[in-house]
Design an enzyme around this catalytic site. Sequence first.
Site, PDB file in Angstrom:
ATOM      1  N   GLU A  79       0.820  -1.219   0.000  1.00  0.00           N
ATOM      2  CA  GLU A  79       0.000   0.000   0.000  1.00  0.00           C
ATOM      3  C   GLU A  79       0.850   1.264   0.000  1.00  0.00           C
ATOM      4  O   GLU A  79       0.563   2.213  -0.721  1.00  0.00           O
ATOM      5  CB  GLU A  79      -0.921   0.017   1.238  1.00  0.00           C
ATOM      6  CG  GLU A  79      -1.673   1.338   1.347  1.00  0.00           C
ATOM      7  CD  GLU A  79      -2.697   1.395   2.453  1.00  0.00           C
ATOM      8  OE1 GLU A  79      -2.670   0.562   3.363  1.00  0.00           O
ATOM      9  OE2 GLU A  79      -3.538   2.306   2.392  1.00  0.00           O
ATOM     10  N   ASP A 106      -0.783  -5.087   2.995  1.00  0.00           N
ATOM     11  CA  ASP A 106      -1.156  -3.894   3.764  1.00  0.00           C
ATOM     12  C   ASP A 106      -0.423  -3.994   5.099  1.00  0.00           C
ATOM     13  O   ASP A 106      -0.735  -4.854   5.931  1.00  0.00           O
ATOM     14  CB  ASP A 106      -2.671  -3.842   3.978  1.00  0.00           C
ATOM     15  CG  ASP A 106      -3.089  -2.478   4.532  1.00  0.00           C
ATOM     16  OD1 ASP A 106      -2.211  -1.745   5.028  1.00  0.00           O
ATOM     17  OD2 ASP A 106      -4.282  -2.167   4.474  1.00  0.00           O
ATOM     18  N   ILE A 108      -0.294  -2.002   7.782  1.00  0.00           N
ATOM     19  CA  ILE A 108      -1.250  -1.809   8.891  1.00  0.00           C
ATOM     20  C   ILE A 108      -2.619  -1.579   8.262  1.00  0.00           C
ATOM     21  O   ILE A 108      -2.843  -0.564   7.606  1.00  0.00           O
ATOM     22  CB  ILE A 108      -0.925  -0.589   9.787  1.00  0.00           C
ATOM     23  CG1 ILE A 108       0.509  -0.631  10.313  1.00  0.00           C
ATOM     24  CG2 ILE A 108      -1.927  -0.520  10.944  1.00  0.00           C
ATOM     25  CD1 ILE A 108       0.878   0.558  11.217  1.00  0.00           C
ATOM     26  N   ASP A 109      -3.518  -2.528   8.427  1.00  0.00           N
ATOM     27  CA  ASP A 109      -4.896  -2.304   8.000  1.00  0.00           C
ATOM     28  C   ASP A 109      -5.673  -1.892   9.242  1.00  0.00           C
ATOM     29  O   ASP A 109      -5.817  -2.690  10.177  1.00  0.00           O
ATOM     30  CB  ASP A 109      -5.502  -3.560   7.361  1.00  0.00           C
ATOM     31  CG  ASP A 109      -6.859  -3.230   6.758  1.00  0.00           C
ATOM     32  OD1 ASP A 109      -6.908  -2.364   5.865  1.00  0.00           O
ATOM     33  OD2 ASP A 109      -7.866  -3.777   7.223  1.00  0.00           O
ATOM     34  N   THR A 111      -5.232   1.789  10.190  1.00  0.00           N
ATOM     35  CA  THR A 111      -4.292   2.808  10.689  1.00  0.00           C
ATOM     36  C   THR A 111      -4.980   3.802  11.631  1.00  0.00           C
ATOM     37  O   THR A 111      -4.388   4.226  12.626  1.00  0.00           O
ATOM     38  CB  THR A 111      -3.630   3.550   9.501  1.00  0.00           C
ATOM     39  OG1 THR A 111      -2.903   2.590   8.749  1.00  0.00           O
ATOM     40  CG2 THR A 111      -2.674   4.629   9.966  1.00  0.00           C
ATOM     41  N   ASP A 234      -6.342  -4.307   1.044  1.00  0.00           N
ATOM     42  CA  ASP A 234      -7.287  -4.458   2.160  1.00  0.00           C
ATOM     43  C   ASP A 234      -8.007  -5.810   2.084  1.00  0.00           C
ATOM     44  O   ASP A 234      -8.465  -6.323   3.103  1.00  0.00           O
ATOM     45  CB  ASP A 234      -8.375  -3.370   2.111  1.00  0.00           C
ATOM     46  CG  ASP A 234      -7.824  -1.953   2.142  1.00  0.00           C
ATOM     47  OD1 ASP A 234      -6.996  -1.674   3.007  1.00  0.00           O
ATOM     48  OD2 ASP A 234      -8.247  -1.134   1.304  1.00  0.00           O
TER      49      ASP A 234
HETATM   50  P1  2AM Z   1      -6.143   1.314   6.073  1.00  0.00           P
HETATM   51  O1  2AM Z   1      -6.232   1.366   7.524  1.00  0.00           O
HETATM   52  O2  2AM Z   1      -5.081   0.427   5.532  1.00  0.00           O
HETATM   53  O3  2AM Z   1      -6.085   2.706   5.453  1.00  0.00           O
HETATM   54  C1  2AM Z   1     -11.767   1.142   7.196  1.00  0.00           C
HETATM   55  O4  2AM Z   1     -13.043   1.531   6.801  1.00  0.00           O
HETATM   56  C2  2AM Z   1     -11.030   0.473   6.050  1.00  0.00           C
HETATM   57  O5  2AM Z   1     -10.885   1.378   4.951  1.00  0.00           O
HETATM   58  C3  2AM Z   1      -9.641   0.068   6.464  1.00  0.00           C
HETATM   59  O6  2AM Z   1      -9.398  -1.206   5.980  1.00  0.00           O
HETATM   60  C4  2AM Z   1      -8.744   1.123   5.819  1.00  0.00           C
HETATM   61  O7  2AM Z   1      -7.469   0.639   5.494  1.00  0.00           O
HETATM   62  C5  2AM Z   1      -9.505   1.449   4.570  1.00  0.00           C
HETATM   63  N1  2AM Z   1      -9.222   2.790   4.062  1.00  0.00           N
HETATM   64  C6  2AM Z   1      -8.942   3.877   4.765  1.00  0.00           C
HETATM   65  N2  2AM Z   1      -8.734   4.955   3.980  1.00  0.00           N
HETATM   66  C7  2AM Z   1      -8.915   4.522   2.730  1.00  0.00           C
HETATM   67  C8  2AM Z   1      -8.855   5.148   1.446  1.00  0.00           C
HETATM   68  N3  2AM Z   1      -8.582   6.421   1.288  1.00  0.00           N
HETATM   69  N4  2AM Z   1      -9.104   4.412   0.359  1.00  0.00           N
HETATM   70  C9  2AM Z   1      -9.397   3.115   0.498  1.00  0.00           C
HETATM   71  N5  2AM Z   1      -9.461   2.465   1.679  1.00  0.00           N
HETATM   72  C10 2AM Z   1      -9.228   3.151   2.784  1.00  0.00           C
HETATM   73 CA    CA Z   2      -2.846   0.410   5.508  1.00  0.00          CA
END
Ligand code: 2AM
Ligand code: CA
Length: 291
Positions: A79, A106, A108-109, A111, A234
């Site tokens: 990512e 990913d 950290i999924d 964050t 994700d």
């Molecule tokens: P992340 O923590 O890796 O950013 C939460 O609703 C989910 O949406 C999480 O899996 C998060 O992943 C993801 N997410 C957050 N911001 C995003 C973005 N801008 N585009 C796509 N996915 C996102």
């Molecule tokens: Ca992430």
Amino acid sequence: MMEEQQKVPYVVSGKSKVAVAINAASKTGEWIKSKLGDYKQLNTKVSSQDLVTEVDKGAEQMIRKLILTYCPDDEFLGEESVGAGAAASAKAIDAVKDSEYVWIVDPIDGTTNFVHGFPYFCVSIALAHKGEVIIGVIYDPSHDELFVAEKGKGAYVHGNLMKVSQEATLGESLVATGFPADRGESLRLNMSGLNAIVPKVRSIRNGGSAALHLAYVAAGRLSAYWEIGLNAWDLAAGSLLVTESGGQIGDISGDDYHLAVRNVLATNGHIHQELMTELHDAGLQHIPAQK
Ligand code: 2AM
Ligand code: CA
């Protein structure tokens, strides 16, 4: 009632690609946990809700190194190495969809949860062979839970075979969703879906990690999960956990799962059609491309 999980010995060869994934996920997950409350740089990506820290970037470097040391010929898609936004993501997926082996990661999924100290985030590592996910490993360091799936070999949490839940109707289902980072049309559509689904299900959860939601569908802890506007990193590992546990995953529109899916519906299979129909009736049949 949830069925008791079956104890089945699951043996991983020390030299296999799945062992490489488990090693990278568990080592990196422990490092991320040690950094909880201790990050120094908080930046945003596509929107003020889309967060990234130096821990995300450091974790990705760690995973890349751990994987490529053992599998130097494989490709790697993480990512934090892809530009922000849907177009950059689509381009990156297109470039690797026919690769012999590509790791989709990913670091950290969840964050936002990591930043707030909410203990629901994970490392998500998938391996795709010519576009098909064949390994999925998700590690949740806060609960020390390791979810592992190999194509055709089942899915396991800490060595216990996982099976999706048995709920046959929405009325007895626990369903998760997420609120899209793109606060325009995607959020409006998701709120419309939420409005339609909340009165029909037992309850709704938004844990804030797509990968962990999928792992929980696989483990039978959630009956279903949908979310708009996600990326391959994700979903890839979790998609295999769901199918290897007997569940169903695809695009909300009804298409089968593939690496470019952004709008996901994953269920225990029994409620897939009922939930999809409700979401379509609420306007989620044709979701416009995100920014
Ligand atoms: P992340 O923590 O890796 O950013 C939460 O609703 C989910 O949406 C999480 O899996 C998060 O992943 C993801 N997410 C957050 N911001 C995003 C973005 N801008 N585009 C796509 N996915 C996102
Ligand atoms: Ca992430």
